[in-house]
Enzyme design. Structure first.
Site, PDB file in Angstrom:
ATOM      1  N   GLU A  53       0.859  -1.248  -0.024  1.00 23.72           N
ATOM      2  CA  GLU A  53       0.046  -0.168   0.156  1.00 23.72           C
ATOM      3  C   GLU A  53       0.856   1.204  -0.117  1.00 23.72           C
ATOM      4  O   GLU A  53       1.731   1.351   0.937  1.00 23.72           O
ATOM      5  CB  GLU A  53      -0.947  -0.063   1.215  1.00 23.72           C
ATOM      6  CG  GLU A  53      -1.850  -1.360   1.482  1.00 23.72           C
ATOM      7  CD  GLU A  53      -2.525  -1.327   2.923  1.00 23.72           C
ATOM      8  OE1 GLU A  53      -2.748  -2.059   3.375  1.00 23.72           O
ATOM      9  OE2 GLU A  53      -2.015   0.043   3.714  1.00 23.72           O
ATOM     10  N   ASP A  64      -3.246   8.577  11.879  1.00 21.96           N
ATOM     11  CA  ASP A  64      -1.859   8.094  12.044  1.00 21.96           C
ATOM     12  C   ASP A  64      -1.053   8.732  13.295  1.00 21.96           C
ATOM     13  O   ASP A  64      -1.400   9.652  13.651  1.00 21.96           O
ATOM     14  CB  ASP A  64      -1.033   8.661  10.846  1.00 21.96           C
ATOM     15  CG  ASP A  64      -1.576   7.961   9.674  1.00 21.96           C
ATOM     16  OD1 ASP A  64      -1.485   6.623   9.511  1.00 21.96           O
ATOM     17  OD2 ASP A  64      -2.083   8.594   8.578  1.00 21.96           O
TER      18      ASP A  64
END
Lengths: 271, 419
Positions: A53, A64
């Protein structure tokens, strides 16, 4: 040119046929530079990742943790653009023949245009997209574009997803289902936790799609643990950390390759 | 005297948002799957609370006996001399307990938190006013409280950091990105994703995913409901214009909403233009932004052509935000409200002017609304009637103002440019 969703499906089916989990690696494009990002992703596949990815770095990576935030920040300060992300997908796929997905927050795609992004990602040889902040209810236009261009739409499910909602999500998705095993942002963790197994079981009850588990895996032991109950193991922050911790880029790339090898051995030790 | 019902009136038209949370093309719910259950729980609990007279009664009691509502409406004739001679009234949200309008929403959401059985609250804050209000409510209700605040804002609003800590809250200085409000919200969302079972995110403005834009608006609607009635009593008519500053847009929606059906009343939002919109250093989202997605909803956003959010700038920590609540985007597009930029300098001059002419030191945020009203008054002329939401008091801004005007220098004199 059509996207490579079929290649993604075949790759996951092949891992299943070998009675092992697939290894899915993640790396943001443009980190540490566009060229070195391509080299790293290629090394990750050569080292043992089945699927990669490529992250589209975002100014506001709300999902994140600090490791990927740092990488995104380095990439953006280096001037990475969407065209560079697409180029990274294309070059990594061309160099390895492996399925390459794009993982991105929704706003850059919305701004670029869903149809245009799907067309350009397919043109680059991409296999699909993971859009973690695009809920299934808002995903109609994207899914239509992705289908037209032969791209998978991978949805994320969470331990808090109720069974009814899991069915809705997995019915809309393709390629695989991304099970976010722990509640939380991306980042490596000491333990993988029991909620992942329960989530995979509940997800499988709604779909035949492979279920890959992400968030928290950083070593071969954890990879083996997850591989015992999942169709794939997704590793991101641990790869990024190898690069951040390395004294120079060349040794960082080799460390990422080495980690892929360890994890690849882990996903083959299930049960 | 206010009636209890004034304190909590959900959108009486019942038209917007749609069940999916849309105001026209704006709003919605762009959130990770990990938060869907929690956000749905907030929406469901809010629907139940709306139908529960005990909820409205408890909130009304708090707003009267704790906050001090209704807040005063003050006519400011000496200030108005500089506004083309128009009559000017201030809605005194600065006189609420904790010093701003933020407490209205916070008390409502604190009651919701308790109804949901959650024990921990997190919040973002820019100027610190929402953080202080949240820390206050958490002290009152015995809830654990963590407030995220951009590192730059912890420096320029140090007084409010101390207030939050005095109230027992943990204040986390956020060092990522532009180290301002946007980044504080990012960090609060990260916390929420990780701790969603125990924690309510007490969102401070009319942005974020559905139901927050509608929920926060409903809790602030009392501002306009009171002001409309007070002004009719005092001036005998509706205002020509209602002015409010807009960062995320909560105080503006709060005072605008009761006037939405009054088509002759202009609704004017004042955005932070920083060093000027042309300079690129500003937070004028509706003036210079484009539709996009930030913090869970579609609205106008300051962004580049790749959809990366651009770093905003304003002297005002509370307006230093590259997004805006979706209902404002809707009101702009349909032409019901207008949005104008006000620079740092214009706001600071207005702050000084109100202090010198009326003995009221406003927050720098609210000073943007004052500056806009000065201009608007000149356009309306002596027959004009303007209502301004004075959303907060300026105590927290004394350090910034002292540096701006050189008040720390020996024998400092604040020159008066407007005689």
């Amino acid at each position: 040119m059509s996207g490579t969703v079929e290649l993604l499906n075949r790759t996951l089916a092949a891992a299943r046929a070998e009675d092992r989990a697939a290894l899915v690696g993640y790396l943001p494009a443009g980190f540490p530079t566009v060229a070195d990002g391509v080299a790293t992703a290629v090394a990750m596949i050569e080292g043992g990742c089945d699927i990669v990815e490529i992250g589209l770095p975002h100014s506001d990576p709300v999902l994140d943790g600090p490791v990927i935030q740092t990488a995104d920040d380095i990439a953006l300060r280096g001037g990475v653009r969407i065209v560079d992300v697409l180029r990274t997908v294309g070059e990594v796929h061309a160099a390895t023949g492996a399925p390459v997905l794009c993982m991105t927050y929704w706003n850059p795609v919305d701004r670029y245009g869903a149809e245009r992004f799907a067309a350009d990602l397919a043109e680059a040889g991409g296999a699909g997209c993971i859009l973690p902040d695009l809920p299934v209810e808002e995903s109609g236009a994207w899914r239509a574009a992705a289908e037209r261009h032969g791209l998978a739409t991978v949805f994320v499910v969470a331990p808090s997803s109720r069974d009814e909602r899991l069915a809705t999500i997995t019915a809309a998705g393709s390629g695989f289902v991304y099970a976010a095993s722990l509640m939380g942002v991306t980042g490596t963790r000491a333990s993988v936790g029991a909620s992942a197994e329960d989530l995979v079981r509940r997800t499988r009850a709604t779909t035949d799609l492979p279920v890959c588990v992400g968030l928290g895996v950083s070593n071969a032991t954890q990879a083996a643990e997850v591989a015992a109950f999942a169709d794939g193991v997704i590793v991101g922050s641990a790869f990024v950390k190898r690069l951040l911790d390395a004294p120079d880029t060349a040794s960082g790339i080799e460390a990422a390759r080495h980690l892929a090898g360890e994890l690849a051995a882990g996903v083959r030790k299930r049960g | 005297m206010a009636t209890d019902n004034d304190f909590f009136i959900p959108d009486p038209e019942g038209l917007i948002p749609t069940p999916a949370g849309y105001f026209g093309a704006y709003g919605g719910k762009f959130i990770p799957e990990a938060l869907v259950a929690a956000v749905d729980e907030v929406a469901a609990e809010y629907e139940k609370a709306k139908a529960d007279p005990a909820f409205a009664a408890e909130l009304a009691d708090l707003l009267v006996n704790y906050t001090g509502r209704p807040s005063a409406l003050t006519e400011v004739p000496r200030f108005a001399e500089h506004a083309g001679g128009a009559r000017v009234f201030l809605k005194r949200e600065d006189l609420n307990h904790t010093g701003s309008h933020k407490i209205n929403n916070v008390l409502g959401q604190a009651l919701l938190t308790r109804r949901m059985g959650k024990t921990r609250v997190i919040a973002e804050t820019g100027a610190g006013q929402h953080g202080v209000a949240t820390a206050t409510a958490c002290a009152l209700f015995g809830l654990e409280c963590t407030v995220y605040m951009g590192e730059i804002d912890t420096e320029r609003q140090a007084l409010n950091v101390a207030r939050m800590r005095m109230l027992g809250a943990e204040v986390v200085a956020v060092k990522s990105g532009s180290r301002t409000l946007k980044d504080a919200i990012n960090e609060a969302f990260r916390d929420w994703v990780a701790n969603v079972e125990s924690t309510h995110y007490l969102f401070g403005t009319v942005a974020g995913p559905h139901p927050f834009p509608a929920l926060v608006r409903d809790f602030h609607r009392v501002i306009g409901v009171e002001a409309r009635r007070q002004l009719l009593e005092r001036a005998g008519r509706l205002p020509d214009a209602v002015c409010a500053c807009v960062g995320g847009g909560s105080n503006a929606i709060g005072i605008f909403h009761a006037f939405l059906p009054d088509e002759d009343v202009r609704l004017v939002g004042l955005e932070a233009a920083g060093h000027g919109v042309a300079s690129g250093e500003h937070a004028a989202t509706l003036t210079a932004g484009d539709p996009g997605i930030l913090h869970g909803s579609r609205s106008y956003v300051l962004q580049d052509e790749d959809g990366q959010i651009t770093e905003p700038y304003s002297i005002s920590a509370g307006l230093d935000y590259p997004g805006i609540g979706p209902e404002h985007s809707y009101l702009k597009d349909v032409g019901r409200a207008e949005y104008r930029p006000v620079t740092d300098d214009e706001a600071m001059q207005a702050l000084r002017l109100l202090s010198r002419t009326e003995g009221i030191i406003p927050a720098i945020e609210s000073a943007h609304a004052l500056a806009g009203a000065l201009q608007l008054g000149k356009e309306l002329g002596p027959e004009g009637l303007i209502l301004i939401n004075l959303s907060g008091r300026g105590d927290k801004d004394m350090d910034t103002a002292a540096r701006y005007f050189g008040l720390y220098e020996a024998n400092a004199v604040v020159e008066e440019d407007a005689k």
